[in-house]
Motif scaffolding. Structure first.
Motif, PDB file in Angstrom:
ATOM      1  N   ALA A 145       0.806  -1.223   0.000  1.00  9.89           N
ATOM      2  CA  ALA A 145       0.000   0.000   0.000  1.00  9.89           C
ATOM      3  C   ALA A 145       0.835   1.267   0.000  1.00  9.89           C
ATOM      4  O   ALA A 145       0.468   2.252  -0.654  1.00  9.89           O
ATOM      5  N   LEU A 146       1.979   1.267   0.699  1.00 16.65           N
ATOM      6  CA  LEU A 146       2.686   2.514   0.951  1.00 16.65           C
ATOM      7  C   LEU A 146       4.051   2.638   0.272  1.00 16.65           C
ATOM      8  O   LEU A 146       4.602   3.735   0.203  1.00 16.65           O
ATOM      9  N   VAL A 147       4.594   1.534  -0.230  1.00 15.52           N
ATOM     10  CA  VAL A 147       5.935   1.583  -0.832  1.00 15.52           C
ATOM     11  C   VAL A 147       5.891   1.253  -2.323  1.00 15.52           C
ATOM     12  O   VAL A 147       6.497   1.959  -3.148  1.00 15.52           O
ATOM     13  N   LEU A 148       5.191   0.200  -2.699  1.00 13.71           N
ATOM     14  CA  LEU A 148       5.163  -0.253  -4.089  1.00 13.71           C
ATOM     15  C   LEU A 148       4.713   0.816  -5.089  1.00 13.71           C
ATOM     16  O   LEU A 148       5.221   0.836  -6.219  1.00 13.71           O
ATOM     17  N   PRO A 149       3.781   1.732  -4.726  1.00 18.32           N
ATOM     18  CA  PRO A 149       3.378   2.746  -5.713  1.00 18.32           C
ATOM     19  C   PRO A 149       4.537   3.581  -6.260  1.00 18.32           C
ATOM     20  O   PRO A 149       4.459   4.073  -7.382  1.00 18.32           O
ATOM     21  N   ASN A 150       5.607   3.716  -5.488  1.00 16.88           N
ATOM     22  CA  ASN A 150       6.757   4.495  -5.953  1.00 16.88           C
ATOM     23  C   ASN A 150       7.536   3.792  -7.063  1.00 16.88           C
ATOM     24  O   ASN A 150       8.379   4.420  -7.715  1.00 16.88           O
ATOM     25  N   PHE A 151       7.296   2.500  -7.269  1.00 10.94           N
ATOM     26  CA  PHE A 151       8.103   1.726  -8.202  1.00 10.94           C
ATOM     27  C   PHE A 151       7.306   1.171  -9.373  1.00 10.94           C
ATOM     28  O   PHE A 151       7.844   0.423 -10.180  1.00 10.94           O
ATOM     29  N   THR A 152       6.018   1.504  -9.460  1.00 12.17           N
ATOM     30  CA  THR A 152       5.234   1.103 -10.627  1.00 12.17           C
ATOM     31  C   THR A 152       5.362   2.176 -11.711  1.00 12.17           C
ATOM     32  O   THR A 152       5.686   3.324 -11.423  1.00 12.17           O
ATOM     33  N   SER A 153       5.088   1.790 -12.952  1.00 12.79           N
ATOM     34  CA  SER A 153       5.311   2.708 -14.076  1.00 12.79           C
ATOM     35  C   SER A 153       4.046   3.080 -14.839  1.00 12.79           C
ATOM     36  O   SER A 153       4.099   3.906 -15.746  1.00 12.79           O
ATOM     37  N   SER A 154       2.910   2.504 -14.480  1.00 12.05           N
ATOM     38  CA  SER A 154       1.671   2.823 -15.194  1.00 12.05           C
ATOM     39  C   SER A 154       1.207   4.254 -14.931  1.00 12.05           C
ATOM     40  O   SER A 154       0.553   4.870 -15.766  1.00 12.05           O
ATOM     41  N   ALA A 155       1.528   4.773 -13.745  1.00 15.46           N
ATOM     42  CA  ALA A 155       1.185   6.152 -13.389  1.00 15.46           C
ATOM     43  C   ALA A 155       2.423   6.806 -12.784  1.00 15.46           C
ATOM     44  O   ALA A 155       3.209   6.139 -12.104  1.00 15.46           O
ATOM     45  N   PRO A 156       2.639   8.096 -13.003  1.00 15.89           N
ATOM     46  CA  PRO A 156       3.839   8.751 -12.497  1.00 15.89           C
ATOM     47  C   PRO A 156       3.764   9.004 -10.993  1.00 15.89           C
ATOM     48  O   PRO A 156       2.680   9.123 -10.416  1.00 15.89           O
ATOM     49  N   GLY A 157       4.943   9.110 -10.365  1.00 13.22           N
ATOM     50  CA  GLY A 157       5.012   9.483  -8.958  1.00 13.22           C
ATOM     51  C   GLY A 157       4.463   8.415  -8.027  1.00 13.22           C
ATOM     52  O   GLY A 157       4.411   7.224  -8.372  1.00 13.22           O
ATOM     53  N   PRO A 158       4.002   8.850  -6.851  1.00 16.81           N
ATOM     54  CA  PRO A 158       3.544   7.894  -5.832  1.00 16.81           C
ATOM     55  C   PRO A 158       2.099   7.471  -6.015  1.00 16.81           C
ATOM     56  O   PRO A 158       1.359   7.328  -5.046  1.00 16.81           O
ATOM     57  N   TYR A 159       1.669   7.298  -7.268  1.00 12.61           N
ATOM     58  CA  TYR A 159       0.277   6.990  -7.555  1.00 12.61           C
ATOM     59  C   TYR A 159       0.148   5.620  -8.212  1.00 12.61           C
ATOM     60  O   TYR A 159       1.000   5.205  -8.991  1.00 12.61           O
ATOM     61  N   TYR A 160      -0.948   4.936  -7.876  1.00 11.69           N
ATOM     62  CA  TYR A 160      -1.363   3.763  -8.629  1.00 11.69           C
ATOM     63  C   TYR A 160      -2.294   4.216  -9.748  1.00 11.69           C
ATOM     64  O   TYR A 160      -3.041   5.190  -9.594  1.00 11.69           O
ATOM     65  N   SER A 161      -2.284   3.504 -10.860  1.00 13.94           N
ATOM     66  CA  SER A 161      -3.314   3.729 -11.870  1.00 13.94           C
ATOM     67  C   SER A 161      -4.647   3.208 -11.325  1.00 13.94           C
ATOM     68  O   SER A 161      -4.694   2.517 -10.300  1.00 13.94           O
ATOM     69  N   ALA A 162      -5.730   3.536 -12.002  1.00 13.39           N
ATOM     70  CA  ALA A 162      -7.051   3.105 -11.531  1.00 13.39           C
ATOM     71  C   ALA A 162      -7.136   1.587 -11.434  1.00 13.39           C
ATOM     72  O   ALA A 162      -7.657   1.032 -10.452  1.00 13.39           O
ATOM     73  N   THR A 163      -6.596   0.892 -12.429  1.00 10.32           N
ATOM     74  CA  THR A 163      -6.617  -0.575 -12.412  1.00 10.32           C
ATOM     75  C   THR A 163      -5.785  -1.119 -11.265  1.00 10.32           C
ATOM     76  O   THR A 163      -6.207  -2.044 -10.551  1.00 10.32           O
ATOM     77  N   LEU A 312      -0.327   7.355  -2.611  1.00 11.28           N
ATOM     78  CA  LEU A 312      -0.099   6.418  -1.511  1.00 11.28           C
ATOM     79  C   LEU A 312       1.385   6.200  -1.210  1.00 11.28           C
ATOM     80  O   LEU A 312       1.738   5.827  -0.094  1.00 11.28           O
ATOM     81  N   GLY A 313       2.262   6.405  -2.182  1.00 16.39           N
ATOM     82  CA  GLY A 313       3.672   6.107  -1.981  1.00 16.39           C
ATOM     83  C   GLY A 313       4.335   7.058  -1.001  1.00 16.39           C
ATOM     84  O   GLY A 313       4.166   8.280  -1.078  1.00 16.39           O
ATOM     85  N   LEU A 314       5.105   6.507  -0.080  1.00 16.43           N
ATOM     86  CA  LEU A 314       5.827   7.304   0.911  1.00 16.43           C
ATOM     87  C   LEU A 314       7.087   7.904   0.303  1.00 16.43           C
ATOM     88  O   LEU A 314       7.643   7.376  -0.668  1.00 16.43           O
ATOM     89  N   ASP A 315       7.564   8.996   0.905  1.00 17.48           N
ATOM     90  CA  ASP A 315       8.858   9.529   0.494  1.00 17.48           C
ATOM     91  C   ASP A 315       9.974   8.655   1.068  1.00 17.48           C
ATOM     92  O   ASP A 315       9.722   7.714   1.841  1.00 17.48           O
ATOM     93  N   ALA A 316      11.209   8.965   0.687  1.00 15.51           N
ATOM     94  CA  ALA A 316      12.337   8.103   1.063  1.00 15.51           C
ATOM     95  C   ALA A 316      12.514   8.030   2.571  1.00 15.51           C
ATOM     96  O   ALA A 316      12.756   6.951   3.138  1.00 15.51           O
ATOM     97  N   LYS A 317      12.389   9.165   3.255  1.00 16.55           N
ATOM     98  CA  LYS A 317      12.554   9.180   4.720  1.00 16.55           C
ATOM     99  C   LYS A 317      11.532   8.290   5.411  1.00 16.55           C
ATOM    100  O   LYS A 317      11.865   7.475   6.279  1.00 16.55           O
ATOM    101  N   SER A 318      10.269   8.443   5.026  1.00 16.21           N
ATOM    102  CA  SER A 318       9.205   7.651   5.650  1.00 16.21           C
ATOM    103  C   SER A 318       9.349   6.176   5.313  1.00 16.21           C
ATOM    104  O   SER A 318       9.051   5.306   6.153  1.00 16.21           O
ATOM    105  N   THR A 319       9.798   5.863   4.101  1.00  9.51           N
ATOM    106  CA  THR A 319      10.012   4.467   3.720  1.00  9.51           C
ATOM    107  C   THR A 319      11.071   3.816   4.606  1.00  9.51           C
ATOM    108  O   THR A 319      10.897   2.678   5.068  1.00  9.51           O
ATOM    109  N   VAL A 320      12.157   4.538   4.862  1.00  2.42           N
ATOM    110  CA  VAL A 320      13.210   4.008   5.752  1.00  2.42           C
ATOM    111  C   VAL A 320      12.657   3.752   7.139  1.00  2.42           C
ATOM    112  O   VAL A 320      12.914   2.704   7.751  1.00  2.42           O
TER     113      VAL A 320
END
Length: 360
Positions: A145-163, A312-320
């Motif tokens: 929920a909080l980390v993976l959105p930063n590493f997906t490519s369907s949507a930019p930034g800390p976002y999931y696409s609708a799907t 949903l994606g956290l920044d680097a500090k919060s992820t650590v």
């Protein structure tokens, strides 16, 4: 029943009624912000109290599940209300609140439980199987929920696409539902106190009758309605106040999590002091699981319904800090016994999180 207990019960019975009346009055009358805030806090405390009454009636481990669900309903209601009230600030509110709740539970609440219990009883024990399963589920939910959105490519930034958001919502629900099934049906003995915990007098206290339980159910519903309506009334004032203070946006998530989890946190600390660490950990980790497993799907539904992007994606500090908290928690709960040291470590982790929130 002692006079003190009767007075406490009457107070908890009156708070939902007062909150509900104030919520209805807020549609027609101007109410003071501090008055509304106090009524809101009282409604939250009353909601948790009446959830505890119902939980005592149904027994463990269903009781801690009901408590966790009740707290999560309040949290979801607050988040969705604030998101609709201030859409321009809503994109990261769910992330900030869920992350704050996880950090409060894993570090502040667990640290207080471990420290207070260890001070009184030196060393406490719990069942590793159930707690390990809860922590494993929490790790998967948190990262997805909080980390993976930063590493997906369907949507930019800390976002999931609708799907992707819809898929993650379904996965979160499946994981939480499976955990609830394991906790309450198939392997409920993994989450029950054993050993000396079973001899605690509070465990054998007479459960409330049907009339008291039914009344608590009605008052719990009234409290939940009051919380949502009062939060909607208070949200513009709270946003302006934080802006005047120059507080970072994430502080709002910390405040929501702290207010919501405070009553249940007190119940968990009391259980730890009474040498019922299993119940205490059930409360803490169950709340964390419900926070993610139910909040993320609810927010996803709102996001898809009104076409509001949710970061949903956290920044680097919060992820650590999240990874550090999960790793330390897995080590703390690895051998089924705890001491003062583990409690202090978790409290210091929370202090680091809080400091870096206000001083990013």
């Amino acid at each position: 029943m002692t006079a003190k207990l009767r007075l406490a019960n009457r107070t908890h019975d009156m708070l939902p009624v007062l909150g509900f009346v104030a919520a209805i009055a807020s549609f027609a009358l101007p109410l003071g912000a501090w008055f509304v805030a106090l009524i809101l806090i009282g409604a939250i405390v009353a909601a948790v109290h009446h959830a505890e009454v119902i939980a005592h009636r149904v027994g463990e481990p269903f009781g801690t599940l009901i408590l966790a669900l009740s707290v999560t309903v309040i949290e979801v209601g607050l988040i969705l209300t604030l998101m609709q009230a201030e859409p321009e600030k809503a994109q990261t509110l769910a992330r900030d609140t869920v992350f704050a709740a996880v950090m409060v539970i894993l570090n502040l609440l667990m640290g207080l439980c471990l420290l207070s219990g260890a001070i009184r009883h030196h060393e406490q024990r719990f069942q590793r199987t159930g707690i390990g399963a809860a922590l494993a589920t929490l790790t998967v939910l948190s990262v997805v929920a909080l980390v993976l959105p930063n590493f997906t490519s369907s949507a930019p930034g800390p976002y999931y696409s609708a799907t992707q958001l819809g898929f993650v919502a379904v996965v979160s629900l499946i994981l939480y539902a499976t955990f609830a099934l394991v906790q309450t049906v198939r392997h409920r003995d993994y989450f029950l106190p054993d050993g000396d915990d079973q001899d605690e007098p509070e465990i054998h206290a007479v459960p409330p009758g049907n009339r008291r339980t039914a009344l608590s159910a009605v008052l719990l519903l009234a409290s939940l309605v009051a919380v949502v309506l009062l939060a909607k009334y208070l949200s513009p004032v709270l946003g302006a106040l934080l802006a005047d203070w120059g507080a970072p946006p994430a502080v709002l998530g910390v405040l929501i999590a702290a207010v919501i989890l405070a009553p249940e946190g007190l119940a968990a600390v009391r259980a730890a002091k009474a040498n019922r660490l299993q119940t205490s950990l059930n409360l803490a980790l169950g709340s964390a699981l419900a926070t993610i497993g139910l909040t993320i799907p609810a927010v996803a539904i709102l996001s898809l319904a009104i076409d509001l992007p949710i970061g949903l994606g956290l920044d680097a500090k919060s992820t650590v800090l999240l990874f550090l908290s999960l790793i330390v928690a897995s080590q703390t709960l690895a051998n089924g016994r705890t001491t003062v040291l583990q409690g202090v470590i978790h409290l210091m982790l929370f202090a680091i999180y809080l400091f870096t929130t206000f001083v990013p």
